[in-house]
Design a protein around this motif. Structure first.
Motif, mmCIF file in Angstrom:
data_model
loop_
_atom_site.group_PDB
_atom_site.id
_atom_site.type_symbol
_atom_site.label_atom_id
_atom_site.label_comp_id
_atom_site.label_asym_id
_atom_site.label_seq_id
_atom_site.Cartn_x
_atom_site.Cartn_y
_atom_site.Cartn_z
ATOM 1 N N THR A 4 0.838 -1.198 0.000
ATOM 2 C CA THR A 4 0.000 0.000 0.000
ATOM 3 C C THR A 4 0.876 1.252 0.000
ATOM 4 O OG1 THR A 4 -1.730 -1.200 1.181
ATOM 5 C CG2 THR A 4 -1.870 1.206 1.203
ATOM 6 N N SER A 5 1.906 1.260 0.814
ATOM 7 C CA SER A 5 2.819 2.414 0.847
ATOM 8 C C SER A 5 3.513 2.611 -0.496
ATOM 9 C CB SER A 5 3.855 2.254 1.956
ATOM 10 O OG SER A 5 3.248 2.340 3.219
ATOM 11 N N ARG A 18 3.999 5.732 -5.488
ATOM 12 C CA ARG A 18 3.956 5.805 -6.953
ATOM 13 C C ARG A 18 2.911 6.820 -7.422
ATOM 14 N NH1 ARG A 18 3.637 -0.091 -6.561
ATOM 15 N NH2 ARG A 18 5.748 -0.887 -6.700
ATOM 16 N N TYR A 19 1.730 6.745 -6.822
ATOM 17 C CA TYR A 19 0.638 7.652 -7.167
ATOM 18 C C TYR A 19 1.041 9.106 -6.925
ATOM 19 C CZ TYR A 19 -3.887 10.025 -6.568
ATOM 20 O OH TYR A 19 -4.937 10.900 -6.636
ATOM 21 N N LEU A 20 1.566 9.383 -5.740
ATOM 22 C CA LEU A 20 1.965 10.743 -5.399
ATOM 23 C C LEU A 20 3.129 11.226 -6.257
ATOM 24 C CD1 LEU A 20 1.570 10.515 -1.534
ATOM 25 C CD2 LEU A 20 0.099 11.778 -3.122
ATOM 26 N N HIS A 21 4.020 10.323 -6.611
ATOM 27 C CA HIS A 21 5.126 10.664 -7.514
ATOM 28 C C HIS A 21 4.570 11.076 -8.876
ATOM 29 C CE1 HIS A 21 8.180 9.758 -10.589
ATOM 30 N NE2 HIS A 21 8.997 10.323 -9.700
ATOM 31 N N ASP A 22 3.632 10.304 -9.400
ATOM 32 C CA ASP A 22 3.048 10.615 -10.707
ATOM 33 C C ASP A 22 2.279 11.934 -10.694
ATOM 34 O OD1 ASP A 22 4.187 8.297 -11.615
ATOM 35 O OD2 ASP A 22 2.305 7.208 -11.877
ATOM 36 N N LEU A 23 1.721 12.308 -9.544
ATOM 37 C CA LEU A 23 1.032 13.595 -9.419
ATOM 38 C C LEU A 23 1.999 14.761 -9.183
ATOM 39 C CD1 LEU A 23 -2.071 12.792 -7.172
ATOM 40 C CD2 LEU A 23 -2.033 13.190 -9.635
ATOM 41 N N GLY A 66 10.731 11.447 -3.119
ATOM 42 C CA GLY A 66 11.605 10.593 -2.321
ATOM 43 C C GLY A 66 11.764 9.216 -2.943
ATOM 44 N N ALA A 67 12.439 8.346 -2.220
ATOM 45 C CA ALA A 67 12.632 6.973 -2.673
ATOM 46 C C ALA A 67 11.304 6.226 -2.636
ATOM 47 C CB ALA A 67 13.649 6.264 -1.784
ATOM 48 N N ILE A 68 11.018 5.496 -3.688
ATOM 49 C CA ILE A 68 9.824 4.649 -3.710
ATOM 50 C C ILE A 68 10.252 3.324 -3.109
ATOM 51 C CG2 ILE A 68 8.080 3.545 -5.159
ATOM 52 C CD1 ILE A 68 8.321 5.985 -7.012
ATOM 53 N N ASP A 69 10.112 3.257 -1.770
ATOM 54 C CA ASP A 69 10.661 2.136 -1.008
ATOM 55 C C ASP A 69 9.629 1.420 -0.142
ATOM 56 O OD1 ASP A 69 10.215 4.081 0.905
ATOM 57 O OD2 ASP A 69 12.316 4.296 1.481
ATOM 58 N N GLY A 70 8.393 1.889 -0.144
ATOM 59 C CA GLY A 70 7.353 1.231 0.641
ATOM 60 C C GLY A 70 7.375 1.570 2.115
ATOM 61 N N VAL A 71 8.151 2.560 2.505
ATOM 62 C CA VAL A 71 8.209 2.985 3.901
ATOM 63 C C VAL A 71 7.412 4.283 4.035
ATOM 64 C CG1 VAL A 71 9.694 3.736 5.791
ATOM 65 C CG2 VAL A 71 10.451 1.906 4.265
#
Length: 82
Positions: free
Chosen positions: A43-44, A49-54, A59-64
């Protein structure tokens, strides 16, 4: 911060709010996990990913779900983009 945020209702089932977020993200191709209503690493990752695309998250897309993720969520909420 917490690497996983486990949100459940009183009977131990997943959160209906988290489930709705997971479903939205899955319907649009960001979430690859199980629709279970529990906020974990998948989920994280999808939220990042969603917020990055917007354009809210760089930050790092690391699931944290750390500081940068929470700040990006808040910015998107403040602007009515969530």
């Amino acid at each position: 911060y917490r690497p996983n945020i486990w949100a459940t209702n009183h009977d131990g089932a997943g959160s209906s709010l988290v489930l709705a977020v997971q479903k939205f993200l899955k319907d649009h191709g960001w979430y690859k996990g199980t629709l279970d209503g529990c906020w974990g690493r998948q989920t994280s990752l999808a939220i990042q990913r969603y917020l990055h695309d917007l354009g809210y998250y760089d930050g790092a897309i690391d699931g944290v779900a750390g500081h940068h993720t929470v700040c990006a969520i808040q910015r998107s909420l403040n602007e009515g983009r969530w």
